[in-house]
Design an enzyme around this catalytic site. Structure first.
Site, PDB file in Angstrom:
ATOM      1  CE1 TYR A 167      42.555  38.034  18.517  1.00 37.17           C
ATOM      2  CE2 TYR A 167      42.825  40.017  19.687  1.00 37.17           C
ATOM      3  CZ  TYR A 167      42.905  38.750  19.424  1.00 37.17           C
ATOM      4  OH  TYR A 167      44.031  38.294  20.121  1.00 37.17           O
ATOM      5  CE  LYS A 198      42.950  22.422  16.817  1.00 36.11           C
ATOM      6  NZ  LYS A 198      44.016  21.743  17.263  1.00 36.11           N
ATOM      7  CG  ASP A 243      47.355  21.692  18.105  1.00 35.87           C
ATOM      8  OD1 ASP A 243      47.638  21.848  16.790  1.00 35.87           O
ATOM      9  OD2 ASP A 243      46.685  20.766  18.399  1.00 35.87           O
ATOM     10  CG  ASP A 269      47.157  38.700  20.706  1.00 37.67           C
ATOM     11  OD1 ASP A 269      48.216  39.122  21.300  1.00 37.67           O
ATOM     12  OD2 ASP A 269      45.941  39.204  21.109  1.00 37.67           O
ATOM     13  CG  ASP A 278      52.293  37.941  24.395  1.00 39.82           C
ATOM     14  OD1 ASP A 278      52.418  38.735  23.163  1.00 39.82           O
ATOM     15  OD2 ASP A 278      52.118  38.318  25.501  1.00 39.82           O
TER      16      ASP A 278
END
Ligand code: NAI
Length: 330
Positions: free
Chosen positions: A122, A169, A202, A226, A230
């Site tokens: 970002y 990751k 993942d 982020d 959701d």
């Protein structure tokens, strides 16, 4: 208190939330300021001066969503505001709700997302090297990583939580996510009573869907935070429910996880629960505990009753009817 209704469904859920907060008897003086796509286009400022002036004065804001143009146009207002006020911690509690039918009705989900809020992908640093070849810089710093890790562990210690899971990751982004992880490990050593775990993002996504009840506090860099927010919202009934807080050293801005929902904006059916619960977090922050408890209990009563819920939850109530029910339940 600075009120930023935003755009899309923002003004609808903000008006509902103000009514509900006022009905609790909390002594809130709202200072409303426009923050929307339209005002950004008009003023050509990433965050209008008036918004910053008001927040500098009040230190606390309640914010609706603001639409960000996709693949072009102005920079995200949300990202700009978080950076300008250094709102480094994005805190999002995700809990099972009484009376809401989900695929996970038999398990109790009670997790909190701590998302680093100022850097990572970002940073907005993108560059077209040559035609059709683009780079996008992922920035991870020790300062920001230590800061969010400390915030999460401190919260765990002071709120009786048992476990922090850092999500990364670092098998691929060995330097960037590697640094984030090293900082998390370092901070974890100062909190020996809190269990510390690591999961690759993942796998974490799969575990969240298979065994959401095993998660407690999740510590993530900006982008994974982020996306996982959701996903987690989807576990408990959707974006209409989940609140959030953007916390900095000197300012705090409370907002829902959801965006401006252009598909339902203006129809009067948006679910204001997520912003109302963000207001509950705000009231706690302001030490208005009685009002916070009153609003939270009223919302839960309406869901337990189940008769006056909005279409996203499977009901037929409008934003206003839901809000009336919440106020009546006080
Ligand atoms: P979104 O969160 O606005 O909507 C996703 C889906 O969830 C839609 O089907 C929507 O109708 C539903 N939904 C969201 N909130 C709801 C509510 N309160 N009640 C009932 N249904 C609800 O995500 P989307 O469509 O990807 O983004 C729309 C815009 O919002 C974009 O411009 C995006 O940049 C912006 N956005 C702004 C945020 C903020 O201001 N903090 C956060 C996320 C997105």
């Amino acid at each position: 208190m600075t009120l930023l209704p935003g755009d899309g469904i923002g003004p609808e859920v903000a008006a509902a939330t103000v009514r509900a907060v006022d009905a609790t008897g909390a002594r809130i003086h709202w200072h409303e300021v426009e923050l929307s796509g339209a005002v950004i286009e008009r003023t050509r400022q990433s965050v209008p001066d008036e918004v910053l002036r008001s927040l500098d004065d009040t230190k606390v804001g309640l914010k609706g969503p603001v639409t960000t143009p996709v693949a072009g146009g102005f920079q995200s207002v949300n990202v700009a505001l978080r950076k300008k006020l250094d709102l480094f911690a994005n805190v999002r509690p995700v809990r099972s709700f009484p009376g809401i039918h989900t695929r996970f009705e038999d398990v109790k989900i009670d997790l909190i997302i701590f998302r680093e809020n100022t850097e990572d992908l970002y940073s907005g640093l993108e560059h077209e090297v040559v035609t059709d070849v683009v780079t996008s810089l992922k920035v991870i710093t020790r300062t920001a990583s230590i800061r969010i890790a400390r915030y999460a562990f401190h919260y765990a210690r002071t709120h009786g939580r048992r476990k922090v899971t850092a999500i990364h990751k670092a098998n691929i982004m060995k330097l960037a996510d590697g640094l984030f992880l090293r900082c998390a490990r370092e901070v974890a050593q100062d909190y020996p009573e809190i269990e510390y775990k690591e999961l690759i993002v993942d796998n974490a996504s799969m575990q969240l869907v298979m065994r959401p009840e095993t998660f407690d506090i999740l510590l993530l860099p900006n982008l994974y935070g982020d996306i996982v927010s959701d996903l987690a919202a989807g576990l408990v009934g959707g974006l209409g429910l989940v609140p959030g807080a953007n916390m900095g050293q000197s300012h705090a801005v409370f907002e829902a996880v959801h965006g401006s929902a252009p598909d339902i904006a203006g129809k009067g059916v948006a679910n204001p629960t997520a912003l109302m619960q963000s207001a509950v977090l705000m009231l706690r922050h302001l030490d208005e505990r009685a009002s916070a408890d009153k609003l939270q209990a009223a919302i839960e009563r309406v869901y337990a009753d189940g008769k006056t819920v909005t279409p996203d939850i499977g009901g037929r109530a409008s934003t206003t009817q839901f809000t009336d029910a919440v106020i009546a339940a006080m």
